[in-house]
Design a protein around this motif. Sequence first.
Motif, short mmCIF file in Angstrom:
data_model
loop_
_atom_site.label_atom_id
_atom_site.label_comp_id
_atom_site.label_asym_id
_atom_site.label_seq_id
_atom_site.Cartn_x
_atom_site.Cartn_y
_atom_site.Cartn_z
N ASN A 83 -11.37 -8.18 12.12
CA ASN A 83 -11.75 -8.83 13.37
C ASN A 83 -13.24 -9.12 13.44
N SER A 84 -14.04 -8.20 12.82
CA SER A 84 -15.48 -8.42 12.90
C SER A 84 -15.87 -9.70 12.14
N LEU A 85 -15.09 -10.06 11.13
CA LEU A 85 -15.37 -11.31 10.39
C LEU A 85 -14.47 -12.44 10.83
N ASN A 86 -13.51 -12.10 11.73
CA ASN A 86 -12.54 -13.08 12.20
C ASN A 86 -11.78 -13.72 11.03
N ILE A 87 -11.30 -12.87 10.14
CA ILE A 87 -10.51 -13.37 9.01
C ILE A 87 -9.17 -12.64 8.95
N GLY A 88 -8.28 -13.13 8.14
CA GLY A 88 -6.98 -12.50 7.94
C GLY A 88 -7.04 -11.62 6.70
N ILE A 89 -6.02 -10.79 6.53
CA ILE A 89 -6.01 -9.84 5.43
C ILE A 89 -6.02 -10.55 4.07
N ARG A 90 -5.40 -11.73 4.05
CA ARG A 90 -5.35 -12.52 2.84
C ARG A 90 -6.75 -12.87 2.32
N GLU A 91 -7.67 -13.07 3.26
CA GLU A 91 -9.02 -13.46 2.86
C GLU A 91 -9.92 -12.27 2.57
N SER A 92 -9.40 -11.06 2.79
CA SER A 92 -10.28 -9.90 2.56
C SER A 92 -10.29 -9.54 1.08
N CYS A 138 0.83 -1.19 0.00
CA CYS A 138 0.00 0.00 0.00
C CYS A 138 0.88 1.27 0.00
N VAL A 139 1.94 1.20 0.80
CA VAL A 139 2.84 2.35 0.90
C VAL A 139 3.55 2.60 -0.44
N ARG A 140 3.81 1.52 -1.18
CA ARG A 140 4.46 1.70 -2.49
C ARG A 140 3.60 2.57 -3.41
N GLU A 141 2.28 2.48 -3.27
CA GLU A 141 1.40 3.26 -4.15
C GLU A 141 0.97 4.58 -3.52
N PHE A 142 1.07 4.61 -2.22
CA PHE A 142 0.66 5.82 -1.50
C PHE A 142 1.69 6.08 -0.41
N PRO A 143 2.76 6.78 -0.77
CA PRO A 143 3.92 6.85 0.12
C PRO A 143 3.70 7.74 1.34
N THR A 161 -7.67 -4.93 -1.83
CA THR A 161 -6.25 -5.07 -2.17
C THR A 161 -5.51 -3.82 -1.70
N PRO A 162 -4.18 -3.92 -1.62
CA PRO A 162 -3.40 -2.74 -1.21
C PRO A 162 -3.66 -1.54 -2.14
N SER A 163 -3.79 -1.78 -3.46
CA SER A 163 -4.03 -0.66 -4.38
C SER A 163 -5.37 0.00 -4.08
N MET A 164 -6.36 -0.81 -3.73
CA MET A 164 -7.67 -0.24 -3.44
C MET A 164 -7.61 0.67 -2.23
N LEU A 165 -6.86 0.24 -1.22
CA LEU A 165 -6.74 1.08 -0.03
C LEU A 165 -5.95 2.35 -0.36
N ALA A 171 -0.05 7.43 7.60
CA ALA A 171 -1.48 7.39 7.30
C ALA A 171 -1.93 5.96 6.99
N VAL A 172 -1.12 5.26 6.19
CA VAL A 172 -1.47 3.88 5.84
C VAL A 172 -1.52 3.02 7.09
N CYS A 173 -0.47 3.16 7.90
CA CYS A 173 -0.37 2.37 9.12
C CYS A 173 -1.57 2.64 10.03
N ASN A 174 -1.90 3.91 10.22
CA ASN A 174 -3.02 4.24 11.10
C ASN A 174 -4.33 3.65 10.59
N PHE A 175 -4.53 3.79 9.28
CA PHE A 175 -5.78 3.26 8.73
C PHE A 175 -5.84 1.74 8.87
N ILE A 176 -4.71 1.10 8.63
CA ILE A 176 -4.69 -0.37 8.74
C ILE A 176 -4.95 -0.81 10.18
#
Lengths: 482, 495
Positions: free
Chosen positions: A359-368, A336-341, A371-375, A345-350
């Motif tokens: 956490n609300s779905l109890n899943i990992g980022i891989r299953e979401s 994400c930082v590569r596209e939005f340096p 994508t980093p570009s979308m964020l 801000a990225v860290c805080n949002f994440i």
Amino acid sequence: MENIYVTIGLEVHCQLLTRAKMFCRCSTDYIGKTPNTLVCPVCMGLPGALPVLNRKALELAIKTALALQCEILPEVVFHRKNYFYPDLPKGYQISQYDFPIGVRGVLEFTLQGVKKRVRIRRVHVEEDAGKLVHEGPDLRGAVSGVDFNRAGIPLVEIVTEPDLHSPEEAKECLVMLRSIVRYLGVSDGNMEEGSLRCDANVSVSLSPEMPGTKVEIKNMNSFRSVFRALSYEVERQTELLRAGKTPVQETRHWDEVRQVTVPSRGKEEAEDYRYFPDPDLLPFCIPPEMLQEIQATIPELPLQKKERFMREYELPEPEAYILAQDRDLAEFFEACVREFPSPRAVCNFILTEVLKNLNSLNIGIRESKVTPSMLAELLKMVERREIGISLAKGIFEEMFRTGMGARDVMLKKGISFLTSERDLEKVVREVIEKNPQSVADYLRGKEKALHFLIGQVMRATKGQASPEVVKNLLLRELSGGE
Amino acid sequence: MNLEEFRNFTIRDYHALFARGELSPSVLLEAFFRRIEEVDPLLHAFLFVNRENALERARRLEKEWKGRDLYPPLWGIPVAVKDNICTLGIPTTCGSKILEGFIPPYNATVIERLERAGAIIIGKTNMDEFAMGSSTENSAFGPTRNPFDLNRVPGGSSGGSAAAVAAFEAPVALGSDTGGSVRQPAAFCGIVGLRPTYGRVSRYGLVSFASSLDQIGPMTRTVEDAITLFEVISGKDERDSTCAPYPPFSREEIPPQEDIRTMKIGLPREYFSEGVDPRMVKVITAVLRELEKEGLELIEVSLPHTNYALEAYYIVAPSEASSNLARYDGVLYGMRKGGDRGLQDMYFQTRSSGFGPEVKRRILLGTYSLSSGYYDAYYLKGMKVRTLVRRDFEEAFATCHLLVTPVSPVFPFFLGERTKSPYEMYLADVFTIPSAMAGVPSIAMNCGYEDGLPVGMQIIAGPFQERVLFALARFVEQMLSLPLPFPEIGPERRT
């Protein structure tokens, strides 16, 4: 009240992520499978069946030991650990004894910013047992069944020295250990599903010179229960000591329902496992090039990553630590930082929005679905003041739910680009025209009038504009344009 | 058809008859079934006769191979199999009550190989429970008798296979040898028995007694047939980690007859000591003299740790057995007793009533030897002695090509003669245990008769030197030209 001295050591088992079991070719994909469908003569311990080592299991165990900075012993020897239990089909477990894979390692983690260091006593590899089943369609009355689907799955056992001094430390150490096995891809480290299991030895003493009595705690099935069980146990032993009694050296089970530890039934006397080298398996000499090959597959580990994040992205320690704990999340962050340096801000949002939704779905980022570009796209819009942060949060929730990009979500929700700066200027001018009284009031120095005008713009944009942007636009218009 | 006509046959001779259309596998099989019906009620060599399946297989083979006369090596040949080798769909009991009714869902590697070579499993043979014994008297299903004298034991633990081949209930058989269980019964019954180098034949599907010692071996009437069976069953197996990564044995490896005459034979002094029956020494010595006349050189050698090998064996083998037999707990298969009063009760009752006294004795011995505090003094010491025994053989083979010894110090003894003293029984294996501990191959073969009882001669070679072993065994067999056994077996011979 006098000080108490807590000493804790952990014994952690992780199921290794091999496709086949440790000594046969049966699948390890046992979760949710019909009992006794992933079995063969070898893992059922049928008469005459013989084990053949799955080299992949050995490699993953060596990888774990290397990542924990262990010395690797040159020869792998398997021993039989003999005891009777219905989930143990051969009457012995193939394990390791005096020649484990690795010894004398180190694990580091931080607790509230303070660096901690735990010595690793040993890392060895062994086979899992089956599972007793007490409920099921074929089980009636006081009958129990045995499911051997799990029998023979490779486990790595990691034993720490008693270097932990509080339940918090123990829990944090375990979290770091899980983080490492996940980084390495050797285990999915899921405590709830049992692919990571933890037993602990706890002793409490009233004087630093006097060692306490070692009590073994079993049956802790989540990080929270590790923390609670150890806290309970420390308290229980402290109370005994203060009452002038000595805790009994024993094994206790954590009772999740009652939130207490209770003595395990039976097995009062120390069991003699009669270890001896398994004559069905020849000792395996690890060739030095095999070690080098495995070493080369070890990625940057959580602590190294944390330090790099602090250095490279200037993230504060606590944030960098949390990000680095989860390899997928850290990689998401960097992409994400590569596209939005704008790392902060990225860290805080994440760490806020992304984690909240995961956490609300109890899943990992891989299953979401995001994508980093979308964020990055979303955060760029915030930076360009096209949207406010609170709107961005709402849009992200929708992106997370649907997998749509930020602009698509806005289109679909009818947010359109009214809130973009140029559209906003139009609205601002309209509001100024319609409210000459308030404009006059403001120009006479009434600050409140400005707030009223901002409110009017917000209303006209259905609250979708950034108040900050609106305020700036209003000020610009009111001060006489460009 | 009279089976006696075939008494001197090798597998090649049956194949010649098959090729000429004078005999078929099913007719041959029927003849052996008739022989089994006739003599087995007296001998009790078989625990299970594979009547229906075997006949069906024979007919299928005949159909498949109609018009062809080039056969796979064991095509149409009935093979008797010791009951500790797993046979798919055919009961495998190990001579134990605890496995009564157990039908394996898989074939041992050797069974797969036999069947691929065209063999027909004729039945499963009696044995000492879990191969623990030297007389087949420890079978939970009653003893087997020696075809040469029904009052005597056939040896053990592969006594059923030995008796079946000697009495010509089957032309060839498989046995298993942990400390002498192929060779000693082969000697007691006057047939050929090979214990291969440890790791030469896959153990996959052989019910483990002592994993570091167990080996499957052929039990046959002629050396020729032992070679044929060995060619079929030997060779690496990915399902057995202890199986050596070598291709199957080939008879092409056997050195030619003329090379035998230049060989040096070592006679270990410890094997011709006072404890050996002098009548046996007399017969073997006569054979040795003839070999000398043929040009072979005889030299005396020493295996100084022979006396310790037996003691060490009775530490190491029971230790492994105590662990290998832990799986018979009543949970998954075989016998289950009790359990109304909980798990411990089920274990206790199942194992108390399922195992016989000798098996219990060895489980106790092994459990003790492995216990913490005793491990170093027993198991570890036993393993050290084993290294010394192995070194004895290495040193001996530096001075000679082969060793020749008696197989057992005694002739087949009477039923019940040695059952009261386990140690007396253990002594019957004193000459077969050292080579097993060393992992080297050896063959037992008949070298004559004394008072109507066969005398066994043992040839021992260095590791993976079966080729030389076979060379000498074949040479001796041709030199002696003894008639192959076809004993009269009838109730009148029961004295």
